[in-house]
Design an enzyme around this catalytic site. Structure first.
Site, short mmCIF file in Angstrom:
data_model
loop_
_atom_site.label_atom_id
_atom_site.label_comp_id
_atom_site.label_asym_id
_atom_site.label_seq_id
_atom_site.Cartn_x
_atom_site.Cartn_y
_atom_site.Cartn_z
N LYS A 14 199.16 43.26 -5.73
CA LYS A 14 200.52 42.88 -6.16
C LYS A 14 200.44 41.84 -7.28
O LYS A 14 201.18 41.92 -8.25
CB LYS A 14 201.33 42.32 -4.97
CG LYS A 14 201.49 43.30 -3.82
CD LYS A 14 202.44 42.79 -2.75
CE LYS A 14 201.92 41.60 -1.96
NZ LYS A 14 200.73 41.88 -1.13
N ARG A 89 209.07 39.92 3.49
CA ARG A 89 207.98 40.35 4.35
C ARG A 89 208.47 40.67 5.76
O ARG A 89 207.68 41.09 6.60
CB ARG A 89 206.94 39.25 4.45
CG ARG A 89 205.72 39.45 3.53
CD ARG A 89 204.86 38.24 3.72
NE ARG A 89 203.49 38.37 3.41
CZ ARG A 89 202.92 37.93 2.29
NH1 ARG A 89 203.66 37.46 1.31
NH2 ARG A 89 201.61 37.98 2.15
N ARG A 128 187.37 37.70 -3.18
CA ARG A 128 188.33 37.13 -4.13
C ARG A 128 188.08 35.64 -4.37
O ARG A 128 187.81 34.89 -3.43
CB ARG A 128 189.76 37.34 -3.58
CG ARG A 128 190.83 36.69 -4.44
CD ARG A 128 192.18 37.27 -4.18
NE ARG A 128 192.77 36.86 -2.92
CZ ARG A 128 193.99 37.22 -2.52
NH1 ARG A 128 194.72 38.04 -3.28
NH2 ARG A 128 194.47 36.81 -1.36
N ARG A 162 190.39 31.23 -1.18
CA ARG A 162 191.55 30.81 -0.38
C ARG A 162 191.14 30.68 1.09
O ARG A 162 190.39 31.52 1.59
CB ARG A 162 192.67 31.86 -0.50
CG ARG A 162 193.52 31.66 -1.74
CD ARG A 162 194.52 32.77 -1.96
NE ARG A 162 195.22 33.25 -0.77
CZ ARG A 162 196.20 34.14 -0.80
NH1 ARG A 162 196.60 34.64 -1.96
NH2 ARG A 162 196.79 34.55 0.30
N ARG A 173 195.93 39.00 9.03
CA ARG A 173 197.00 39.23 8.04
C ARG A 173 197.35 40.71 7.94
O ARG A 173 198.51 41.08 7.75
CB ARG A 173 196.58 38.68 6.67
CG ARG A 173 196.65 37.15 6.62
CD ARG A 173 195.81 36.57 5.51
NE ARG A 173 196.27 36.91 4.19
CZ ARG A 173 195.49 36.93 3.10
NH1 ARG A 173 194.21 36.62 3.21
NH2 ARG A 173 195.99 37.24 1.95
P1 AMP Z 1 200.24 35.72 -0.17
O1 AMP Z 1 199.78 34.80 -1.22
O2 AMP Z 1 201.44 36.55 -0.57
O3 AMP Z 1 199.13 36.57 0.41
O4 AMP Z 1 200.79 34.82 1.05
C1 AMP Z 1 199.92 33.94 1.72
C2 AMP Z 1 200.55 33.49 3.03
O5 AMP Z 1 201.78 32.80 2.76
C3 AMP Z 1 200.93 34.60 3.98
O6 AMP Z 1 199.84 35.03 4.78
C4 AMP Z 1 202.03 33.92 4.81
O7 AMP Z 1 201.48 33.01 5.73
C5 AMP Z 1 202.76 33.10 3.75
N1 AMP Z 1 203.85 33.86 3.11
C6 AMP Z 1 203.96 34.22 1.81
N2 AMP Z 1 205.10 34.89 1.57
C7 AMP Z 1 205.74 34.96 2.77
C8 AMP Z 1 206.96 35.56 3.19
N3 AMP Z 1 207.77 36.21 2.33
N4 AMP Z 1 207.30 35.43 4.50
C9 AMP Z 1 206.53 34.76 5.37
N5 AMP Z 1 205.35 34.21 5.05
C10 AMP Z 1 204.95 34.30 3.75
#
Ligand code: AMP
Length: 220
Positions: A14, A89, A128, A162, A173
């Protein structure tokens, strides 16, 4: 106001698609994961609240997510075009987003779903690395920086993994994605706005496909 969404499991690509759209259009990129990591780094209360959920690989509560999204949208105003990445999400977030868009007389224009096999996702995420300074993304094998340890984009020397990119957290996840996010696929399919793209092809191919899609939908 216009809204495009990027949907797909963690590691589906993404961020890569978002980078391209950001560079080539005037869409405002709203990546909730990036915003939360910024809030953690800046030690803002919201970041501190979100941190424990993120480290476990769990979702952050909807109320916190809606708070940061609403704040950002209020800053940019009603004429902006938004590219949501990693949001919504949950069904609750999707419905709340619909409500906000409806208040502005609009709805989601396009949802791009990136399809990538699970084995590819795990390989991508475990390798990553991210530049702490500018956020550029690398992979230790597939997309290494030109000089080891140095970011090609900003020359920063802190490429880090990360904390949620360890194998155990990645598995969690992916479970969370299946349990809480995958149902959004049908939700947007039923609205007639969902488009599938193959995510395990070279970057240029995905970019071409995204460009064609935005043109076809008159979104750029
Ligand atoms: P990402 O960078 O999109 O992979 O997000 C990393 C982490 O942030 C996720 O595993 C969640 O813990 C949190 N997170 C990001 N976006 C959301 C969302 N829209 N709703 C809930 N948790 C989120």
């Amino acid at each position: 106001m216009k809204a495009i969404l990027l949907l797909g499991a963690p590691g589906a690509g993404k961020g890569t698609v978002a980078e391209w759209i950001k560079k080539n259009t005037s869409y405002e990129h709203i990546a909730t994961g990036d915003m939360l990591r910024e809030a953690i780094q800046a030690k803002r209360p919201l970041g501190l609240e979100a941190k424990a959920f993120m480290e476990k690989g769990a979702l952050v509560p909807d109320s916190l997510i809606m708070q940061i999204v609403n704040e950002r949208m209020a800053e940019r105003g009603p004429d902006a075009q938004y590219l949501f990445d990693g949001f919504p999400r949950t069904m609750e977030q999707a419905k709340l987003l619909d409500q906000v868009l409806k208040e502005h007389g609009t709805s989601v224009s396009l949802v791009i779903l990136l399809d990538v096999p699970r084995a590819v996702i795990i390989e991508r995420l475990t390798g990553r690395r991210v530049c702490r300074k500018c956020g550029a993304v690398y992979h230790i094998k597939n997309i290494p920086p030109r000089v080891a340890g140095i970011c090609d984009a900003c020359k920063g020397n802190d490429l880090y993994q990360r904390p949620d990119d360890t194998e155990a957290t990645i598995v969690k996840r992916l479970e969370v994605y299946e349990a809480q996010t995958a149902s959004l696929i049908d939700y947007y399919k039923n609205k007639g706005v969902l488009k599938h793209l193959k995510g395990d092809v070279p970057r240029e191919k995905i970019q071409e496909a995204v460009q064609a899609l935005l043109k076809e939908k008159a979104l750029c």
